[in-house]
Design an enzyme around this catalytic site. Structure first.
Site, PDB file in Angstrom:
ATOM      1  CD  GLU A  50     -18.575 -17.826 -13.230  1.00  0.00           C
ATOM      2  OE1 GLU A  50     -17.999 -18.780 -13.772  1.00  0.00           O
ATOM      3  OE2 GLU A  50     -18.032 -17.103 -12.382  1.00  0.00           O
ATOM      4  CG  ASN A  61     -22.898 -14.758  -8.602  1.00  0.00           C
ATOM      5  OD1 ASN A  61     -23.031 -13.584  -8.257  1.00  0.00           O
ATOM      6  ND2 ASN A  61     -21.742 -15.403  -8.529  1.00  0.00           N
ATOM      7  CG  HIS A  94     -14.499 -10.707 -10.763  1.00  0.00           C
ATOM      8  ND1 HIS A  94     -13.866 -10.829  -9.544  1.00  0.00           N
ATOM      9  CD2 HIS A  94     -15.381 -11.732 -10.834  1.00  0.00           C
ATOM     10  CE1 HIS A  94     -14.349 -11.904  -8.906  1.00  0.00           C
ATOM     11  NE2 HIS A  94     -15.272 -12.452  -9.666  1.00  0.00           N
ATOM     12  CD  GLU A 152     -17.871 -14.296  -7.626  1.00  0.00           C
ATOM     13  OE1 GLU A 152     -16.859 -14.292  -8.363  1.00  0.00           O
ATOM     14  OE2 GLU A 152     -18.714 -15.211  -7.632  1.00  0.00           O
ATOM     15  CG  ASP A 162     -11.641  -9.157  -7.819  1.00  0.00           C
ATOM     16  OD1 ASP A 162     -12.172  -8.909  -8.921  1.00  0.00           O
ATOM     17  OD2 ASP A 162     -11.368 -10.319  -7.463  1.00  0.00           O
TER      18      ASP A 162
HETATM   19  O1  G3I Z   1      -7.296 -26.867  -2.660  1.00  0.00           O
HETATM   20  C1  G3I Z   1      -6.371 -27.195  -3.705  1.00  0.00           C
HETATM   21  C2  G3I Z   1      -5.065 -27.618  -3.140  1.00  0.00           C
HETATM   22  O2  G3I Z   1      -5.236 -28.805  -2.407  1.00  0.00           O
HETATM   23  C3  G3I Z   1      -4.065 -27.823  -4.293  1.00  0.00           C
HETATM   24  O3  G3I Z   1      -2.797 -28.132  -3.767  1.00  0.00           O
HETATM   25  C4  G3I Z   1      -3.976 -26.568  -5.144  1.00  0.00           C
HETATM   26  C5  G3I Z   1      -3.045 -26.753  -6.341  1.00  0.00           C
HETATM   27  O4  G3I Z   1      -3.556 -26.169  -7.500  1.00  0.00           O
HETATM   28  O5  G3I Z   1      -5.264 -26.256  -5.624  1.00  0.00           O
HETATM   29  C6  G3I Z   1      -6.195 -25.973  -4.590  1.00  0.00           C
HETATM   30  O6  G3I Z   1      -7.432 -25.676  -5.160  1.00  0.00           O
HETATM   31  C7  G3I Z   1      -7.530 -24.421  -5.787  1.00  0.00           C
HETATM   32  C8  G3I Z   1      -8.626 -23.629  -5.076  1.00  0.00           C
HETATM   33  O7  G3I Z   1      -8.859 -22.412  -5.758  1.00  0.00           O
HETATM   34  C9  G3I Z   1      -8.291 -23.304  -3.632  1.00  0.00           C
HETATM   35  O8  G3I Z   1      -7.169 -22.468  -3.584  1.00  0.00           O
HETATM   36  C10 G3I Z   1      -7.895 -24.619  -7.229  1.00  0.00           C
HETATM   37  O9  G3I Z   1      -6.796 -25.226  -7.906  1.00  0.00           O
HETATM   38  C11 G3I Z   1      -8.246 -23.315  -7.891  1.00  0.00           C
HETATM   39  O10 G3I Z   1      -8.743 -23.580  -9.189  1.00  0.00           O
HETATM   40  C12 G3I Z   1      -9.319 -22.616  -7.092  1.00  0.00           C
HETATM   41  O11 G3I Z   1      -9.574 -21.364  -7.695  1.00  0.00           O
HETATM   42  C13 G3I Z   1     -10.813 -20.777  -7.350  1.00  0.00           C
HETATM   43  C14 G3I Z   1     -11.623 -20.528  -8.606  1.00  0.00           C
HETATM   44  O12 G3I Z   1     -12.820 -19.867  -8.250  1.00  0.00           O
HETATM   45  C15 G3I Z   1     -11.946 -21.825  -9.322  1.00  0.00           C
HETATM   46  O13 G3I Z   1     -12.917 -21.650 -10.296  1.00  0.00           O
HETATM   47  C16 G3I Z   1     -10.538 -19.473  -6.620  1.00  0.00           C
HETATM   48  O14 G3I Z   1      -9.933 -19.750  -5.349  1.00  0.00           O
HETATM   49  C17 G3I Z   1     -11.834 -18.704  -6.412  1.00  0.00           C
HETATM   50  O15 G3I Z   1     -11.532 -17.401  -5.952  1.00  0.00           O
HETATM   51  C18 G3I Z   1     -12.590 -18.588  -7.723  1.00  0.00           C
HETATM   52  O16 G3I Z   1     -13.801 -17.927  -7.489  1.00  0.00           O
HETATM   53  C19 G3I Z   1     -14.604 -17.683  -8.643  1.00  0.00           C
HETATM   54  C20 G3I Z   1     -16.047 -17.737  -8.201  1.00  0.00           C
HETATM   55  O17 G3I Z   1     -16.350 -18.956  -7.570  1.00  0.00           O
HETATM   56  C21 G3I Z   1     -16.996 -17.514  -9.383  1.00  0.00           C
HETATM   57  N1  G3I Z   1     -16.669 -16.293 -10.100  1.00  0.00           N
HETATM   58  C22 G3I Z   1     -15.276 -16.139 -10.487  1.00  0.00           C
HETATM   59  C23 G3I Z   1     -14.354 -16.307  -9.289  1.00  0.00           C
HETATM   60  C24 G3I Z   1     -12.898 -16.074  -9.670  1.00  0.00           C
HETATM   61  O18 G3I Z   1     -12.449 -17.016 -10.593  1.00  0.00           O
END
Ligand code: G3I
Length: 300
Positions: free
Chosen positions: A127, A167, A204, A233, A235
């Site tokens: 990105e 990516n 996406h 990725e 969806d």
């Molecule tokens: O693990 C913590 C947890 O301990 C805490 O209690 C909770 C409270 O907010 O947060 C948890 O972490 C979160 C993590 O996902 C695991 O669930 C983060 O806040 C959250 O920001 C994170 O989001 C991820 C996101 O990337 C962050 O940029 C998504 O799961 C994940 O699907 C998403 O994936 C990205 C790709 O890497 C790149 N392309 C876009 C895609 C979608 O945004």
């Protein structure tokens, strides 16, 4: 074939999913994932904040949980991701200039050494472009425009056996500025011998029932540069059956489109869960979109 992975394998492709380590204790989740897919991407566990929480101190516990779960079942693993403006550990967010450049190189070397020879591909850089095709401003971009090629050269030296991918999202529509920006970078890398093997289109999709403009042209144009293409990725808003069938068919039509990964198993596992964008419902039942994808894979 009766599963997504086996159906994709008929043409030498893979069909993968993002996996979250926190869900590996959920047997509905692991049963579907182990049955349907033959490639896995760690949804968060191999990102910089997870793998190098303190500078020079690497942590591979959750990444290895996913790696071990996958490989014990014969599934392959894509690495995601080494250099990104987002999900940097706090110590990295506060760096800039030459010390950040060195930290990026050290991070790539440290993580790739751990997974050397084990992964199918790495998303080396994620990105890095704006919607208009210019470079996204970030602390990494601030270290100099050559940060992306330095990341790829470092990665090739760290593990010559793994495919190195760029990516990004919103690079599916051929007439879009960002698509052209990424295309021009990869063309430039290929012409100058900067090591790059693949481009990941995150895919996406939001809204509508048809594919973004000239999606097949985008896939074939990237492939014509001499890189593999993958949908990394996927969806789709409300899991539109026509969009799911269309994106699958588009990949099947391009020999260098090597595989498709959906960004989660059930709707409830998705970062976009309110849009019900995946192939299995919250209870783990196959949705109509599942059948449209399976049929497209089987009919190629
Ligand atoms: O693990 C913590 C947890 O301990 C805490 O209690 C909770 C409270 O907010 O947060 C948890 O972490 C979160 C993590 O996902 C695991 O669930 C983060 O806040 C959250 O920001 C994170 O989001 C991820 C996101 O990337 C962050 O940029 C998504 O799961 C994940 O699907 C998403 O994936 C990205 C790709 O890497 C790149 N392309 C876009 C895609 C979608 O945004």
């Amino acid at each position: 074939a009766s599963t997504l992975g086996a159906a994709a394998a008929q043409s030498g492709r893979y069909f993968g999913t993002a996996i979250a380590a926190s869900r590996l204790g959920d047997s509905t989740y692991t049963t579907i994932a182990g049955r349907e897919f033959n490639m896995v991407t760690a949804e968060n566990e191999m990102k910089p904040d997870a793998t190098e929480p303190n500078r020079g101190q690497f942590s591979f516990n959750s990444g290895d949980q996913i790696y071990n779960w996958a490989t014990q079942r014969g599934l392959k693993v894509r690495g995601h991701t080494l250099a990104w403006h987002s999900q940097q550990p706090g110590w990295m967010q506060s760096l800039n200039g030459s010390s950040l450049r060195q930290a990026m190189i050290d991070h790539i070397n440290g993580v790739m050494a751990h997974y050397k020879g084990k992964l199918a591909a790495w998303d080396v850089v994620n990105e890095a472009f704006n919607e208009d095709g210019s470079r996204r401003s970030s602390n990494l971009q601030g270290t100099g425009n050559d940060w992306i090629e330095v990341a790829f050269r470092t990665a090739r030296a760290a593990d010559p056996s793994v495919k190195l991918c760029y990516n990004d999202y919103n690079i599916e529509n051929w007439s879009y500025g960002k698509t052209q920006g990424v295309y021009n970078m990869i063309r430039d890398f290929k012409s100058r011998g900067v090591p790059i093997d693949c481009v990941g289109l995150q895919t996406h999709f939001t809204g509508g029932s048809s594919l973004p403009g000239n999606f097949p042209t985008t896939l074939s144009s990237f492939a014509a540069l001499g890189v593999d293409v993958a949908l990394t990725e996927v969806d789709v808003t409300s899991a539109s059956t026509s969009q799911y069938a269309g994106l699958t068919q588009a990949c099947m039509n391009v020999p260098r489109c090597i595989g498709i990964t959906v960004w989660g198993v059930r709707d409830s596992d998705s970062w976009r869960s309110s849009e019900s964008p995946l192939l299995f419902d919250n209870s783990g039942n196959k949705k109509a979109a599942y059948t449209s994808v399976l049929n497209a894979l089987n009919s190629a």
